[in-house]
Every structure is written in C-alpha cells, then in structure tokens.
Design a protein around this motif. Sequence first.
Motif, PDB file in Angstrom:
ATOM      1  N   PHE A 137      -9.997   7.256   1.768  1.00  0.00           N
ATOM      2  CA  PHE A 137      -8.993   6.325   1.261  1.00  0.00           C
ATOM      3  C   PHE A 137      -9.664   4.964   1.208  1.00  0.00           C
ATOM      4  O   PHE A 137     -10.038   4.413   2.240  1.00  0.00           O
ATOM      5  N   LEU A 138      -9.846   4.465   0.009  1.00  0.00           N
ATOM      6  CA  LEU A 138     -10.547   3.202  -0.181  1.00  0.00           C
ATOM      7  C   LEU A 138      -9.516   2.075  -0.223  1.00  0.00           C
ATOM      8  O   LEU A 138      -8.572   2.126  -1.019  1.00  0.00           O
ATOM      9  N   LEU A 139      -9.724   1.091   0.654  1.00  0.00           N
ATOM     10  CA  LEU A 139      -8.731   0.030   0.815  1.00  0.00           C
ATOM     11  C   LEU A 139      -9.416  -1.328   0.815  1.00  0.00           C
ATOM     12  O   LEU A 139     -10.464  -1.497   1.447  1.00  0.00           O
ATOM     13  N   ASN A 140      -8.875  -2.251   0.061  1.00  0.00           N
ATOM     14  CA  ASN A 140      -9.249  -3.648   0.253  1.00  0.00           C
ATOM     15  C   ASN A 140      -7.996  -4.482   0.016  1.00  0.00           C
ATOM     16  O   ASN A 140      -7.732  -4.927  -1.089  1.00  0.00           O
ATOM     17  N   VAL A 141      -7.223  -4.644   1.062  1.00  0.00           N
ATOM     18  CA  VAL A 141      -5.906  -5.279   1.059  1.00  0.00           C
ATOM     19  C   VAL A 141      -4.912  -4.426   0.255  1.00  0.00           C
ATOM     20  O   VAL A 141      -3.866  -4.061   0.757  1.00  0.00           O
ATOM     21  N   THR A 142      -5.249  -4.099  -0.991  1.00  0.00           N
ATOM     22  CA  THR A 142      -4.435  -3.145  -1.740  1.00  0.00           C
ATOM     23  C   THR A 142      -5.153  -1.791  -1.757  1.00  0.00           C
ATOM     24  O   THR A 142      -6.359  -1.716  -1.533  1.00  0.00           O
ATOM     25  N   ALA A 143      -4.409  -0.747  -2.018  1.00  0.00           N
ATOM     26  CA  ALA A 143      -4.995   0.592  -2.085  1.00  0.00           C
ATOM     27  C   ALA A 143      -5.813   0.707  -3.367  1.00  0.00           C
ATOM     28  O   ALA A 143      -5.367   0.285  -4.431  1.00  0.00           O
ATOM     29  N   ILE A 144      -7.036   1.260  -3.250  1.00  0.00           N
ATOM     30  CA  ILE A 144      -7.875   1.394  -4.438  1.00  0.00           C
ATOM     31  C   ILE A 144      -7.933   2.842  -4.914  1.00  0.00           C
ATOM     32  O   ILE A 144      -7.734   3.114  -6.090  1.00  0.00           O
ATOM     33  N   ALA A 145      -8.189   3.770  -3.993  1.00  0.00           N
ATOM     34  CA  ALA A 145      -8.206   5.173  -4.396  1.00  0.00           C
ATOM     35  C   ALA A 145      -8.097   6.063  -3.168  1.00  0.00           C
ATOM     36  O   ALA A 145      -8.534   5.692  -2.075  1.00  0.00           O
ATOM     37  N   GLU A 146      -7.493   7.239  -3.354  1.00  0.00           N
ATOM     38  CA  GLU A 146      -7.435   8.227  -2.275  1.00  0.00           C
ATOM     39  C   GLU A 146      -7.679   9.587  -2.892  1.00  0.00           C
ATOM     40  O   GLU A 146      -7.151   9.891  -3.966  1.00  0.00           O
ATOM     41  N   GLY A 147      -8.508  10.387  -2.240  1.00  0.00           N
ATOM     42  CA  GLY A 147      -8.775  11.721  -2.757  1.00  0.00           C
ATOM     43  C   GLY A 147     -10.011  12.308  -2.107  1.00  0.00           C
ATOM     44  O   GLY A 147     -10.509  11.763  -1.115  1.00  0.00           O
ATOM     45  N   PRO A 148     -10.527  13.420  -2.656  1.00  0.00           N
ATOM     46  CA  PRO A 148     -11.768  13.993  -2.130  1.00  0.00           C
ATOM     47  C   PRO A 148     -12.883  12.959  -2.167  1.00  0.00           C
ATOM     48  O   PRO A 148     -12.931  12.142  -3.099  1.00  0.00           O
ATOM     49  N   VAL A 149     -13.778  13.014  -1.196  1.00  0.00           N
ATOM     50  CA  VAL A 149     -14.795  11.975  -1.046  1.00  0.00           C
ATOM     51  C   VAL A 149     -15.542  11.720  -2.353  1.00  0.00           C
ATOM     52  O   VAL A 149     -15.684  10.580  -2.787  1.00  0.00           O
TER      53      VAL A 149
ATOM     54  N   VAL B  34       0.829  -1.204   0.000  1.00  0.00           N
ATOM     55  CA  VAL B  34       0.000   0.000   0.000  1.00  0.00           C
ATOM     56  C   VAL B  34       0.864   1.256   0.000  1.00  0.00           C
ATOM     57  O   VAL B  34       1.797   1.388   0.793  1.00  0.00           O
ATOM     58  N   ASP B  35       0.565   2.159  -0.907  1.00  0.00           N
ATOM     59  CA  ASP B  35       1.165   3.494  -0.931  1.00  0.00           C
ATOM     60  C   ASP B  35       0.053   4.493  -0.652  1.00  0.00           C
ATOM     61  O   ASP B  35      -0.948   4.499  -1.357  1.00  0.00           O
ATOM     62  N   VAL B  36       0.247   5.326   0.344  1.00  0.00           N
ATOM     63  CA  VAL B  36      -0.745   6.387   0.550  1.00  0.00           C
ATOM     64  C   VAL B  36      -0.117   7.513   1.356  1.00  0.00           C
ATOM     65  O   VAL B  36       0.709   7.275   2.242  1.00  0.00           O
ATOM     66  N   SER B  37      -0.470   8.748   1.004  1.00  0.00           N
ATOM     67  CA  SER B  37      -0.063   9.905   1.798  1.00  0.00           C
ATOM     68  C   SER B  37      -1.329  10.632   2.224  1.00  0.00           C
ATOM     69  O   SER B  37      -2.163  10.956   1.379  1.00  0.00           O
ATOM     70  N   PHE B  38      -1.462  10.862   3.516  1.00  0.00           N
ATOM     71  CA  PHE B  38      -2.660  11.548   3.987  1.00  0.00           C
ATOM     72  C   PHE B  38      -2.412  13.052   3.974  1.00  0.00           C
ATOM     73  O   PHE B  38      -1.328  13.517   4.340  1.00  0.00           O
ATOM     74  N   ARG B  39      -3.421  13.799   3.525  1.00  0.00           N
ATOM     75  CA  ARG B  39      -3.286  15.229   3.308  1.00  0.00           C
ATOM     76  C   ARG B  39      -3.343  15.999   4.628  1.00  0.00           C
ATOM     77  O   ARG B  39      -4.205  15.742   5.473  1.00  0.00           O
TER      78      ARG B  39
END
Lengths: 309, 262
Positions: B226-238, B41-46
Amino acid sequence: MTGADFVMLSLVPLVIGTLAAIACALPGNFLLLRRQALIGDAISHVVLPGIVVAFLLSGRVAAVPMMLGAGAAALVSVVLIEAIRRLGRIEPGAAMGVVFTAMFAGGVLLLEQSAASGVHLDVQHALYGNLESLIWLDGYGWGALVDGAALRGLPPELMRMAVVTLVVVLLTALFWRALVIATFDEGFARTLGLPVRALSLGLVAVAAAAAVAAFDAVGSIIVIAMFICPPAAARLMTDRMGGQVAWSTGFAVLSAVAGYVLAGYGPIWLGQSSAVSAAGMIATVSGVILGLAALFGPRRRGLGAKQGG
Amino acid sequence: MTQEAMTMLPEPVRDRLVDESPLAIRGLTVSYGEKPAVFSVDVSFRAGKMTAIVGPNGAGKSTLLKAALGILRPLSGQVTAFGHPLDEMRARIAYVPQRASVDWEFPARVIDVVMMGLYRELGLLGRIRPRHRARAMDSLARVGMEGFATRQIGQLSGGQQQRVFLARALAQGADLYLLDEPFAGVDAATERAIIAVLKGLRDEGRTVVAVHHDLATVPAYFDRAFLLNVTAIAEGPVAEVMTEANLRAAYGGRLGPAQQAV
C-alpha cells in the motif's frame, strides 16, 4: 518513655504519618514511571487556596468540604493554565509554573485572612502539618486500644487518613493490571480497548485525594516528598513492578517511622533540649533513603546512562 | 459509501456491500496541526495476505495505523474490522508499536510484557493459570526468546526487544496483526526471525499489515503493498503497485538509485 506516654503522645502521629506516606507513595509509583512525578508537587501547591476557602466557608477542617475545595481549585488551575497558554502564547511548562506558584501564594494570603478571623490554620500548618499535636488524650495506655470510650477520643484525622489510604490501596489493587499496561505502553493499552484516558485521570484524582487527606495532618512537605522519594528509591532496588510497589511502601513506612522517632528523640540524643519538626524529618529521611539507594541500590544501571543495544 | 447511505439500502444489497476486510479504512483524515498528516485515505487490506505500508518519511504511515486503531483521534473517517465497528473486534486485532515508543527501563521482565497480551482474556482480576503462562512461553519460543523470560527488558538488545513485542502480539492470538516499523534498528538475525514468524501467521490464514521502510525488501517479504504519501497512491500486489510511475508519485525526486532499481 512509658507505654502510656507512647500511646497518648506518639502512637497516633506515627500511624497517621505512616498512612499518609503509603497513600502518597502508591500512586507516586505510577506517576514516576509515567514521568509525571511532579504532578504530586503541582497538586499540593494548587489545592491550597481551595482548601483554605472551603475551610473559611465551612468553618471547620472536614474531609468533604476540603476535597470539594481542592477539586474546585484544581479545575480553576487547569482553566487558568489553558487560558494563559492560549492568550499569552506561552509554552505549557511556563504557564503551569506561573499558575502553580500563583495558586499557592494566593492560598498563603488567604491563610493569613483565616488567622485574622481567629480560626486555627496557618502557613506553618500548611507546610509542616500538625503531626505532633495529634495526641490521643484518652489513650491512657495500650489498654485504650480495646476501650470503646477511649477509642472515640481518637483524633478525627486518623479515621480520615485511614479511610483514604484504604481506598488508595484497594483502587491500586483493583486496577493494577490495567494501570501497569497503560503506564508501560499507552498505545498498546488503547488497542486492547482499555480506557487509557480515564485511567490516567483516575490516577491523578487518587493522587489528589491522597494529597488533600494527608495535607491537613502532615502538611505539604511530606506529601511532595512521599510522592517522589520512596518510588524513586524503589526504582533502584528492583526490576519488577510488584517489587517496585513493595519497596516503595517499605521505604514510605521506614521514612515515616524513622523520621518521627528521629525528630522526637534525635535532638535529645544529641544533647539538645527540644524536638524538631516531624514532617521535616520524615521528608529528610526519605531523601536520605533515596540517596543511599542511588549509591548502593542493586539496579542503579541504566538510569541516566542508558544501556547500549 | 457513507454510513447513512448504507442504511437506506435494502438489507440483501447492504450485506453484499459491507466490507468484510480485516481492516477497512474510509475517508480517513488525520491532522496534527494545520496540514493533514493523512488525507482522505480509503484502503481495505486483503485477508490472509501480508501487506506493506510504504511511503517516504512523513508520509503518515504510522499515523494511519494509529488513527485506524483509535490511538490517535482522526478528524474524520470510518474504520471497520472484519465488517464490524473496530471496537467490537479488538479481541481479533494485535498491534505491535514502534519499539522506541516505550521506556524499556520500566520495571518488568520479558515474561511480564508478553503476559500483557493476555489482558483481554484475564481481565482486571482474572487468575493467571498455568495454561496462560504456557501460552506466553510458547509465544516467546516462536520468536526464539524462551531463554530470556526472566530478563529485565532493559537488558535486551534492540532486536530482542522487538521480538518481545512480537511475542506479546502472538500471545493475543489475533487474526489481524498490525506492526509499526518492525524491522527498525534490528539485527539481521532478528529481521529473519520476525519475517519467518509473520509468514507463518500468513500461512495460517491470518492477516499481516506492517509499516515498512526498506523498499528493497518489499517484494521478498510481502504479498501486497500500500503506497501512501499523505493520500493513498496505490494498493495491490507488490509488482503492480511498485511501478516507477507510482513510486515517483509517492517519493517525488527523493528516490535514490538503489530504490529505483526495485
């Protein structure tokens, strides 16, 4: 009983019993709240062969070889449990049960070898300790307490137990805040940067040191009872961690003193001629205290029947 | 970009590439057994936003949070906080675990639990001064629990316990708040109180990241998802993340009609 008799025959056993009770009850509080109360039980079983081997090798009952032997035995147990669990594909609880009893049984067999070799340490000693035999021959009266020559004749077990108890008290005070947080909420403790693993290993190590030091003087029965009974009874008396530890210490002292006195004088009061085992009586008193706390303790609710909400 | 590759870059370039996000996760994989619970998983929280971590049961939402914080040991991956290694930034991070993760029969009062949030300041032996106690009481007041300071924690309702946990995090005075299912099993009043506090933190410029279960309330409560299901699916505005295609990718056929309405 005159003052001189008391000082010579009862003072040292009373003090050692009390110190041993405190040294075991203090870490017992944290073990109980971590739902690891039986670790005390496990330790006292597992370390027996280590202590006996150390004793046979060094030829004397001394603190350092005993601690080393106990530590080695504990390591062997951990390795054995892991090996049995992996090789036998058995659940950890069963593997522990097998190792604990096997270690203790091995210790008992070794003890018999030591009896054959003519040194004093036997099965009874391991279970009951030798509290009653820790008499202070130079304790001619209360004056002996300030008499250097007489003090030098104090049984070495007293000094050993006193040092270990002091260390246990100091470590508990020093790491109090971190121990409480890590015991209540381990995940949160980690996010604070607390060394959670080191704290729990340290706690078990302190419990083991207390158990080994107490083992020689008071035997494993008291050790097991004091790890569990005073903390469990204290849990029914208070809702604060400070109160918990204070009550458990009070109960430990009460068990040691009342147990010793009852063992020595109870049978005589009942018209019997001989005393009963002090170790057995101390453990029994601690159990009775737990029973009373369970019946009448002000904070009985919640344990067992969880509150709604 | 890997740590080694970073060090090969000239310093000015490197500085621009350093992720200043309050919490940046790179290549995080966690496994309990053979199957990974969280995979690469790669994700950066704003910064300064409220982000919901959403996904189906068993998607690894709590696991991701715990591994990022070092509560669980990941198989691989790097985590930075505010552009620095996480361990150096612990004072700026507050974590609110799942309420059910602790034994509420523990001998402690409400105020004792909130004071735990001051540990980094007090250390092992630091004296508790009136200003520390005042800050703990102030944190309790912010969640509407000032009247419960001397209650034993086992006497509280689930919602009250959750508020105590939030008060403990507030006492930490952190810049990043990570919450694991803060609305699980709480009453409606508590849910409103908690969301008000979290929005207050966001409005002060702090960052809030919460594992969240209820898809229906995501748009009202959170800025980003941040939508997650084991792998990252999408991150951004709701609105950009909670599209039908993304939700289908995360939830598969398990999405109920109520949730599809979002």
